[in-house]
Structures are given as C-alpha cells and as structure tokens.
Motif scaffolding. Structure first.
Motif, PDB file in Angstrom:
ATOM      1  N   GLY A 403       0.805  -1.214   0.000  1.00  0.00           N
ATOM      2  CA  GLY A 403       0.000   0.000   0.000  1.00  0.00           C
ATOM      3  C   GLY A 403       0.835   1.260   0.000  1.00  0.00           C
ATOM      4  N   LEU A 404       1.843   1.321   0.873  1.00  0.00           N
ATOM      5  CA  LEU A 404       2.683   2.510   0.961  1.00  0.00           C
ATOM      6  C   LEU A 404       3.498   2.719  -0.312  1.00  0.00           C
ATOM      7  CD1 LEU A 404       3.899   2.224   4.653  1.00  0.00           C
ATOM      8  CD2 LEU A 404       2.406   3.981   3.708  1.00  0.00           C
ATOM      9  N   ALA A 405       4.105   1.632  -0.799  1.00  0.00           N
ATOM     10  CA  ALA A 405       4.920   1.751  -2.013  1.00  0.00           C
ATOM     11  C   ALA A 405       4.051   2.132  -3.214  1.00  0.00           C
ATOM     12  CB  ALA A 405       5.644   0.440  -2.286  1.00  0.00           C
ATOM     13  N   GLY A 406       2.870   1.550  -3.307  1.00  0.00           N
ATOM     14  CA  GLY A 406       1.992   1.818  -4.442  1.00  0.00           C
ATOM     15  C   GLY A 406       1.523   3.258  -4.490  1.00  0.00           C
ATOM     16  N   VAL A 407       1.028   3.786  -3.367  1.00  0.00           N
ATOM     17  CA  VAL A 407       0.531   5.165  -3.388  1.00  0.00           C
ATOM     18  C   VAL A 407       1.678   6.153  -3.561  1.00  0.00           C
ATOM     19  CG1 VAL A 407      -1.513   4.629  -2.010  1.00  0.00           C
ATOM     20  CG2 VAL A 407       0.569   5.410  -0.856  1.00  0.00           C
ATOM     21  N   ALA A 408       2.841   5.851  -2.993  1.00  0.00           N
ATOM     22  CA  ALA A 408       3.988   6.746  -3.151  1.00  0.00           C
ATOM     23  C   ALA A 408       4.415   6.831  -4.610  1.00  0.00           C
ATOM     24  CB  ALA A 408       5.155   6.279  -2.279  1.00  0.00           C
ATOM     25  N   ALA A 409       4.477   5.680  -5.284  1.00  0.00           N
ATOM     26  CA  ALA A 409       4.899   5.658  -6.682  1.00  0.00           C
ATOM     27  C   ALA A 409       3.915   6.415  -7.566  1.00  0.00           C
ATOM     28  CB  ALA A 409       5.040   4.212  -7.154  1.00  0.00           C
ATOM     29  N   VAL A 410       2.623   6.160  -7.401  1.00  0.00           N
ATOM     30  CA  VAL A 410       1.616   6.820  -8.231  1.00  0.00           C
ATOM     31  C   VAL A 410       1.577   8.313  -7.930  1.00  0.00           C
ATOM     32  CG1 VAL A 410      -0.841   6.950  -8.789  1.00  0.00           C
ATOM     33  CG2 VAL A 410       0.242   4.725  -8.439  1.00  0.00           C
ATOM     34  N   ASN A 411       1.689   8.676  -6.653  1.00  0.00           N
ATOM     35  CA  ASN A 411       1.646  10.084  -6.277  1.00  0.00           C
ATOM     36  C   ASN A 411       2.794  10.867  -6.913  1.00  0.00           C
ATOM     37  OD1 ASN A 411       0.747  12.393  -4.757  1.00  0.00           O
ATOM     38  ND2 ASN A 411       2.438  12.029  -3.368  1.00  0.00           N
ATOM     39  N   VAL A 412       3.999  10.298  -6.860  1.00  0.00           N
ATOM     40  CA  VAL A 412       5.159  10.967  -7.453  1.00  0.00           C
ATOM     41  C   VAL A 412       4.994  11.092  -8.966  1.00  0.00           C
ATOM     42  CG1 VAL A 412       7.632  10.734  -7.925  1.00  0.00           C
ATOM     43  CG2 VAL A 412       6.758  10.312  -5.622  1.00  0.00           C
ATOM     44  N   ALA A 413       4.535  10.018  -9.594  1.00  0.00           N
ATOM     45  CA  ALA A 413       4.391  10.024 -11.056  1.00  0.00           C
ATOM     46  C   ALA A 413       3.319  10.998 -11.527  1.00  0.00           C
ATOM     47  CB  ALA A 413       4.071   8.617 -11.544  1.00  0.00           C
ATOM     48  N   ALA A 414       2.270  11.188 -10.715  1.00  0.00           N
ATOM     49  CA  ALA A 414       1.137  12.005 -11.153  1.00  0.00           C
ATOM     50  C   ALA A 414       1.243  13.462 -10.731  1.00  0.00           C
ATOM     51  CB  ALA A 414      -0.160  11.418 -10.599  1.00  0.00           C
ATOM     52  N   THR A 415       2.250  13.807  -9.936  1.00  0.00           N
ATOM     53  CA  THR A 415       2.408  15.187  -9.475  1.00  0.00           C
ATOM     54  C   THR A 415       3.431  15.900 -10.356  1.00  0.00           C
ATOM     55  OG1 THR A 415       1.926  14.505  -7.200  1.00  0.00           O
ATOM     56  CG2 THR A 415       2.952  16.670  -7.515  1.00  0.00           C
ATOM     57  N   ALA A 416       2.954  16.835 -11.162  1.00  0.00           N
ATOM     58  CA  ALA A 416       3.837  17.522 -12.117  1.00  0.00           C
ATOM     59  C   ALA A 416       4.654  18.611 -11.448  1.00  0.00           C
ATOM     60  CB  ALA A 416       3.000  18.120 -13.255  1.00  0.00           C
ATOM     61  N   SER A 417       4.087  19.280 -10.431  1.00  0.00           N
ATOM     62  CA  SER A 417       4.797  20.370  -9.761  1.00  0.00           C
ATOM     63  C   SER A 417       4.288  20.492  -8.341  1.00  0.00           C
ATOM     64  CB  SER A 417       4.563  21.688 -10.508  1.00  0.00           C
ATOM     65  OG  SER A 417       3.207  22.111 -10.352  1.00  0.00           O
ATOM     66  N   GLY A 418       4.728  21.517  -7.648  1.00  0.00           N
ATOM     67  CA  GLY A 418       4.293  21.728  -6.271  1.00  0.00           C
ATOM     68  C   GLY A 418       3.054  22.586  -6.155  1.00  0.00           C
ATOM     69  N   ALA A 419       2.431  22.935  -7.256  1.00  0.00           N
ATOM     70  CA  ALA A 419       1.205  23.734  -7.216  1.00  0.00           C
ATOM     71  C   ALA A 419       0.081  22.941  -6.571  1.00  0.00           C
ATOM     72  CB  ALA A 419       0.814  24.153  -8.631  1.00  0.00           C
ATOM     73  N   ASP A 420      -0.861  23.682  -5.937  1.00  0.00           N
ATOM     74  CA  ASP A 420      -1.937  23.014  -5.200  1.00  0.00           C
ATOM     75  C   ASP A 420      -2.733  22.052  -6.070  1.00  0.00           C
ATOM     76  OD1 ASP A 420      -1.165  24.324  -2.950  1.00  0.00           O
ATOM     77  OD2 ASP A 420      -2.894  25.684  -2.848  1.00  0.00           O
ATOM     78  N   GLN A 421      -3.083  22.478  -7.273  1.00  0.00           N
ATOM     79  CA  GLN A 421      -3.888  21.623  -8.146  1.00  0.00           C
ATOM     80  C   GLN A 421      -3.122  20.376  -8.574  1.00  0.00           C
ATOM     81  OE1 GLN A 421      -7.104  21.783  -8.744  1.00  0.00           O
ATOM     82  NE2 GLN A 421      -7.197  23.588  -7.440  1.00  0.00           N
ATOM     83  N   ASP A 422      -1.827  20.507  -8.765  1.00  0.00           N
ATOM     84  CA  ASP A 422      -1.017  19.348  -9.123  1.00  0.00           C
ATOM     85  C   ASP A 422      -0.894  18.380  -7.939  1.00  0.00           C
ATOM     86  OD1 ASP A 422      -0.586  20.024 -11.737  1.00  0.00           O
ATOM     87  OD2 ASP A 422       1.291  21.073 -11.363  1.00  0.00           O
ATOM     88  N   LEU A 423      -0.720  18.943  -6.737  1.00  0.00           N
ATOM     89  CA  LEU A 423      -0.672  18.087  -5.545  1.00  0.00           C
ATOM     90  C   LEU A 423      -1.980  17.323  -5.391  1.00  0.00           C
ATOM     91  CD1 LEU A 423       1.032  20.439  -2.910  1.00  0.00           C
ATOM     92  CD2 LEU A 423       2.027  18.409  -3.977  1.00  0.00           C
ATOM     93  N   LEU A 424      -3.093  18.028  -5.575  1.00  0.00           N
ATOM     94  CA  LEU A 424      -4.403  17.391  -5.445  1.00  0.00           C
ATOM     95  C   LEU A 424      -4.595  16.312  -6.497  1.00  0.00           C
ATOM     96  CD1 LEU A 424      -7.131  17.338  -3.997  1.00  0.00           C
ATOM     97  CD2 LEU A 424      -7.929  19.115  -5.581  1.00  0.00           C
TER      98      LEU A 424
END
Length: 466
Positions: A403-424
């Motif tokens: 669970g931890l590895a999966g969400v971390a990998a997807v979160n990093v891959a799907a976050t383009a920048s540090g902007a709020d909308q990208d984080l969301l």
C-alpha cells in the motif's frame, strides 16, 4: 469469561495494541526524526523499512517457534526484547543506531504477535467464547492502528523520542502482568519434530527480498526491483520444494487447503494495503496541501478510533446475528466507501466534508478486523495456531508495504509540480491504489459467503457463528 481469562485477554490485546501504535506513531514522527538526526530521505526510509523487514521476514518463523517451544515463553522473551530495543531507539543519536534498533524491534514483534494470538486461540475453546475474545483482541489491535497517529502527534510535539519511550513503559506493564496472568502450560510434545532450518532460511530470505523489493520500488531503478522480486519468487519455489521433502516442515503445505484461511490472508493483505495507503495520503493532503499542523492532522483522524468502542460491543452482536463472513464483508464495503468518498476532497473542503470518509474507515475496522482474525484461525489444529497467526500477520505486513509503495509511486508520477492543483491531482491518482485493494478485498470477501452457504447446506444442524 472468568476474571483471570479477562486478565489474560487484556494483556495480549495490550500487546497487539502496542504493536499497532508503534508503527502508526513512528509514521507521524518521521519528519522530526529527520530534522533532529540530520537524516537524508533515503536513510529516513530505512527507519521504516528496517522494522518492516524484521517483522514481515521473520513472522512465519516466529509463529512456528511459538508452536514448538511454548507460546508463553516465546511471548515473554519477545516482549522483553521489544521493550529493550524500543528504548534503544529512543536513545539513538544517529541513523545507524536507530535503524538497527527498529530492525530488532520488528523482529521481536514477529515472534510476539503470533505467539500472543495463538495463546488466545488455544486458551479459549472454539466457539462463542473464542469469538468474543478475538473480537475484543481485534478491537484493541485495530485501535492501535487508528489511534497511533493521534498519540504519536501529541508525543512528537514534546519530543520525538517519546514515541519510543512510551512503548517502553507500556511494554514493562504488560511484561509484569503477562508473567503473572498467563498460565504456564506443559512444554509442547516435540517428539519427531524439529526446526526446519533450511525452510526457515529460504522463506525468511524470500519474504525479506519481496518486502524489500516493494518497499524500495520508488527509490531504485526498475531493474533492481524486478531482480529482487524474481529472486524472492525463486526462493519461494525452493521453499516449497524443501517443505515437500522434510518430515517436520516449517509450514505444512496442506494448511493452504483451507479456503477460508487463504481468503482471510488475501483479504487481510488488501485491507491493510488500502488502509496504510489511505492513511499516508490523508496525512499528505492535510499537512502539505491544507497546511495543517501535526496536531491538527492527528486530531482530525481521531474519529477513526471509534472502532475501540464499537468493535467489542456492536460487532459481536452482529456476528451472532449474521455470522463472521457477512459482517467482514460489510466492513470491507465501508473501507471501499471511505476511499471513494475521499476522492471528492478538494483544496477548500471543510473537516465536515471529510468526516464521512474518516467515519467509514472507523466502521471498516469496527466490522472487519475481529471477524477476519476469527476466519483466519477457526478450524486450524491447535498445534498450528501459531503458524496461522504468523501467516495472517505476514499478510498484514506485506499489505502495508504494498500500500505505501503503491501510493507513493503513483503520487510521485502524477504530481507535475508543487502547485496546489497538481498536488491534489497526485493524491487523487494515488487514491486509486487503496480503491483497487478494497475492490479485490470485497470480491474475495464475497466468496466467504459462498463457502458459508455450502457449509450450511452440508451441515444444516449447525447453528451459530460462521
């Protein structure tokens, strides 16, 4: 139950609560540990991974050791080791000492947890009394997971070292109480039985490599991850070959003929994978995106601890009425609902808007944890109860790693920048991992209903808890 039986049950439940809060409290304290000890992100990951490797890698060996050497003895020794190395973690002045302490603490938990569970499953006769005991045990254990982050947040505001010192105090109380309350029993008859050293080495190495491959997937190259998992699968094949030939196997392969045991382990893996992934994302959402403090984020999640009150009171009544399988399935559906609801959280969602999701997770633990433990151990011979507990908690630990590895990998891959909308967008994409895990758990849980129906048709005179 008699007063002494309640005493034994509360001591053993306290131990599983201790194991749950130990994991959860550490997660909330990691940023403070990094700042104080000057650890890199890679070193900080090993503070978590070391515990996971010790716990997940040695759980099967721990369960079998309890069966062969005596459950009370193994439980007490493991609890003492847990106490000592928790204290060492709190005194650590550098990353290497802390990581070593976490590995040994996880190893101690790998022996303590299945020994404690098997004391319950062998000390309380199968049926309503054991089911009641496991409901209480499961409720308190689940409370450790859900309340641990709140307790950890409060302690971290004082000093992160209290996250390690508090378990020392609780361990000492439990050790004294366990020494007095847990009855001595005759040494297990080991005639014709011996430790399956080769089997223990191969399966421990296999689990360690598998957990390590999953845990490090977001930090290393694809080739390293694939190599670690391939080596793990090769060792699993070697383990199966060893177990088929040895006269005293570490894991009797015939135990997997129990469909309910196999389903319970798959469900446990997926349920915990979803929960740990969800918990990780909620903390990131509240602290990174919304700017909430550690205390605010911890208190926001306090509502998930409703399982501490509801699981020992509401769940037994539902189980008596409907059986374990339907109640477990209802809990899994609540988990799926909780994950789906949190997908609607945005940059300005109020706490009341998040509340239905958090309450759903509390209900998921309320309904799922106890029945899952019962299904995983019912019908297993007394001499293999430690093994059954080891299998279940190995599934839990591997699920947490996935669970931890999966969400971390997807979160990093799907976050383009540090902007709020990208984080969301990254959080929402990563929430698919807990959702997928919950869907699998629900589907497998539905098969428990089919198995229950077949048993009822075959033995219509049996009435009671499934």
């Amino acid at each position: 139950m008699k007063a002494r039986e309640w005493g034994v049950l509360l001591v053993l439940s306290g131990a599983i609560f201790l194991e749950g809060i130990d994991i959860a409290m550490l997660n909330i304290a990691l940023p403070s540990i990094r700042d104080d000890l000057g650890l890199s992100t890679g070193s900080l990951q090993w503070v978590v991974s070391a515990y996971v490797l010790g716990y997940g890698g040695f759980m099967l060996l721990g369960g079998r050791t309890a069966d062969l050497l005596g459950r009370r003895r193994v439980f007490l020794i493991a609890l003492l080791v847990f106490l000592l190395f928790s204290g060492l973690g709190g005194l650590a002045e550098n990353g290497a000492t802390l990581i070593a302490a976490r590995f040994v603490t996880g190893l101690a938990a790998a022996f303590m947890t299945p020994a404690g569970l098997s004391i319950i499953t062998t000390g309380f006769e199968e049926g309503p009394k054991r089911d009641r005991a496991l409901m209480v045990y499961g409720a308190i254990g689940a409370g450790g997971f859900t309340l641990g982050m709140v307790i950890g947040g409060l302690l971290t505001t004082l000093d992160w070292r209290w996250v390690f010192f508090m378990p020392v105090g609780l361990s000492l109380v439990l050790l004294i109480a366990a020494s007095v309350l847990i009855p001595r029993s005759p040494r297990p008859d080991r005639t014709g039985k011996r430790f399956d050293l080769l089997g223990g080495l191969t399966i421990t190495a296999a689990v360690v490599l598998l957990v390590l491959g999953v845990e490090r997937a977001t930090h290393v190259g694809v080739g390293w991850t694939v190599g670690a998992i391939a080596a793990s699968l090769a060792l699993v094949g070697a383990f199966v070959a060893v177990e088929r030939r040895t006269a005293s196997p570490l894991v009797r392969l015939g135990i997997f003929r129990s469909g309910s045991l196999v389903r319970a382990n798959v469900i446990g893996m997926m349920f915990i994978a979803g929960f740990f992934g969800f918990q990780f994302l909620v903390v990131l959402y509240l602290q990174e995106l919304r700017g909430w403090s550690t205390i605010e984020a911890s208190l926001a999640m306090l509502i998930m601890g409703i399982d501490v009150a509801l699981a020992p009171t509401l769940t037994p009544r539902l189980v008596r009425r409907f059986g374990n399988a339907p109640v477990l399935l209802a809990g899994l559906v609540f988990a799926l609902l909780g994950f789906a609801l949190f997908l609607t959280a945005g940059t300005g969602t109020s706490y009341w808007g998040m509340l239905p999701s958090l309450v759903s997770m509390g209900m998921a633990f309320t309904l799922a944890y106890g029945p899952l433990t019962i299904i995983a151990t019912n019908g297993i011979d007394e001499e293999e109860q430690g093994l059954a507990g080891g299998l279940l908690y190995t599934s839990f630990q591997f699920g947490a790693a996935i669970g931890l590895a999966g969400v971390a990998a997807v979160n990093v891959a799907a976050t383009a920048s540090g902007a709020d909308q990208d984080l969301l967008a990254g959080y929402r994409a990563a929430m698919v991992v807990p959702l997928a895990a919950a869907v699998i758990a629900v589907v497998v849980g539905a098969f428990n209903l089919r198995g229950r129906a077949k048993e009822a048709a075959a033995e219509p005179e049996l009435v009671g808890v499934a």
